[in-house]
Design a protein around this motif. Structure first.
Motif, PDB file in Angstrom:
ATOM      1  N   VAL A 112       5.159  -1.952   3.683  1.00 19.63           N
ATOM      2  CA  VAL A 112       5.914  -3.098   3.173  1.00 19.63           C
ATOM      3  C   VAL A 112       5.555  -4.325   4.004  1.00 19.63           C
ATOM      4  O   VAL A 112       5.625  -4.300   5.232  1.00 19.63           O
ATOM      5  N   ARG A 113       5.168  -5.385   3.316  1.00 24.10           N
ATOM      6  CA  ARG A 113       4.883  -6.656   3.989  1.00 24.10           C
ATOM      7  C   ARG A 113       6.103  -7.550   3.823  1.00 24.10           C
ATOM      8  O   ARG A 113       6.540  -7.832   2.704  1.00 24.10           O
ATOM      9  N   ASP A 169      10.188  10.549  -0.939  1.00 23.70           N
ATOM     10  CA  ASP A 169       9.800  11.887  -1.397  1.00 23.70           C
ATOM     11  C   ASP A 169       8.817  11.809  -2.560  1.00 23.70           C
ATOM     12  O   ASP A 169       7.915  12.630  -2.674  1.00 23.70           O
ATOM     13  N   ALA A 170       8.991  10.814  -3.448  1.00 25.12           N
ATOM     14  CA  ALA A 170       8.119  10.640  -4.614  1.00 25.12           C
ATOM     15  C   ALA A 170       7.265   9.386  -4.429  1.00 25.12           C
ATOM     16  O   ALA A 170       7.474   8.607  -3.495  1.00 25.12           O
ATOM     17  N   ASP A 171       6.315   9.191  -5.324  1.00 23.08           N
ATOM     18  CA  ASP A 171       5.428   8.019  -5.255  1.00 23.08           C
ATOM     19  C   ASP A 171       6.264   6.734  -5.357  1.00 23.08           C
ATOM     20  O   ASP A 171       6.936   6.506  -6.359  1.00 23.08           O
ATOM     21  N   PRO A 172       6.210   5.867  -4.341  1.00 15.40           N
ATOM     22  CA  PRO A 172       7.095   4.698  -4.298  1.00 15.40           C
ATOM     23  C   PRO A 172       6.553   3.441  -4.972  1.00 15.40           C
ATOM     24  O   PRO A 172       7.102   2.359  -4.782  1.00 15.40           O
ATOM     25  N   ALA A 187       0.849  -1.195   0.000  1.00 14.60           N
ATOM     26  CA  ALA A 187       0.000   0.000   0.000  1.00 14.60           C
ATOM     27  C   ALA A 187       0.881   1.240   0.000  1.00 14.60           C
ATOM     28  O   ALA A 187       2.028   1.196   0.453  1.00 14.60           O
ATOM     29  N   VAL A 188       0.325   2.336  -0.522  1.00 11.45           N
ATOM     30  CA  VAL A 188       1.025   3.624  -0.536  1.00 11.45           C
ATOM     31  C   VAL A 188       0.044   4.697  -0.079  1.00 11.45           C
ATOM     32  O   VAL A 188      -1.105   4.727  -0.529  1.00 11.45           O
ATOM     33  N   GLN A 189       0.510   5.582   0.812  1.00  9.73           N
ATOM     34  CA  GLN A 189      -0.293   6.705   1.269  1.00  9.73           C
ATOM     35  C   GLN A 189       0.491   7.988   1.083  1.00  9.73           C
ATOM     36  O   GLN A 189       1.689   8.032   1.367  1.00  9.73           O
ATOM     37  N   SER A 190      -0.202   9.025   0.626  1.00 11.10           N
ATOM     38  CA  SER A 190       0.421  10.342   0.504  1.00 11.10           C
ATOM     39  C   SER A 190       0.173  11.113   1.790  1.00 11.10           C
ATOM     40  O   SER A 190      -0.943  11.129   2.312  1.00 11.10           O
ATOM     41  N   THR A 191       1.234  11.731   2.306  1.00  9.39           N
ATOM     42  CA  THR A 191       1.130  12.544   3.518  1.00  9.39           C
ATOM     43  C   THR A 191       1.775  13.896   3.251  1.00  9.39           C
ATOM     44  O   THR A 191       2.391  14.109   2.205  1.00  9.39           O
ATOM     45  N   ALA A 220       6.239  -3.146   7.762  1.00  4.21           N
ATOM     46  CA  ALA A 220       7.134  -2.022   8.018  1.00  4.21           C
ATOM     47  C   ALA A 220       6.680  -0.877   7.132  1.00  4.21           C
ATOM     48  O   ALA A 220       5.911  -1.072   6.177  1.00  4.21           O
ATOM     49  N   TYR A 221       7.160   0.319   7.430  1.00  2.33           N
ATOM     50  CA  TYR A 221       6.762   1.500   6.667  1.00  2.33           C
ATOM     51  C   TYR A 221       8.008   2.257   6.234  1.00  2.33           C
ATOM     52  O   TYR A 221       8.908   2.493   7.028  1.00  2.33           O
ATOM     53  N   LEU A 222       8.047   2.619   4.952  1.00  2.00           N
ATOM     54  CA  LEU A 222       9.163   3.373   4.388  1.00  2.00           C
ATOM     55  C   LEU A 222       8.630   4.689   3.828  1.00  2.00           C
ATOM     56  O   LEU A 222       7.609   4.711   3.143  1.00  2.00           O
TER      57      LEU A 222
END
Length: 127
Positions: free
Chosen positions: A67-68, A111-114, A55-59, A106-108
């Motif tokens: 990351v699984r 700066d840009a869409d990963p 999953a990706v979230q913009s903040t 885990a979470y990474l």
């Protein structure tokens, strides 16, 4: 002479249902013991770790990739280091442990869409 009432004789042997339940209990018990012994004598596989973005979230601070990390091995991996690379940006995270045949998240932050980032497990230790 007065006649005595006829008394019933106790049934000879055990009923069929009782024997069937005893046999079923014996089969279940022996099967459970066999499974435990079988698992005890099998060799264990070391951790087999893989990572992928789920999953990706913009903040306001950038983009956060969830990351699984999957462990397909039998043994637990401790101090698991994860790395994500997107262009010239590299981010890292560490998990306390990933259980055997289990997973952890885990979470990474990037700066840009990963979504196009590559993630990998760089190392771990034995617990």
């Amino acid at each position: 002479m007065p006649r005595k009432p006829a008394s019933k004789a106790p049934p000879s042997g055990h009923p069929l249902l009782q024997w069937a339940m005893a046999a079923l209990g014996a089969v279940i018990t022996l099967t459970a013991i066999a499974i435990v012994v079988w698992e005890a004598v099998q060799p264990t596989a070391p951790p087999a770790l893989s990572a992928r973005i789920v999953a990706v979230q913009s903040t306001a601070a950038g983009h956060v990739a969830t990351v699984r990390v999957q462990n397909d091995g039998d043994e637990t991996a401790a101090a698991v280091d994860i790395e994500g690379v997107l262009g010239d940006q590299t981010t890292t995270a560490s998990l306390d442990y990933v259980p055997g045949h289990g997973h952890a998240k885990a979470y990474l932050r990037f700066d840009a869409d990963p979504r196009a980032a590559s993630v990998s497990v760089k190392g771990w230790s034995a617990p």
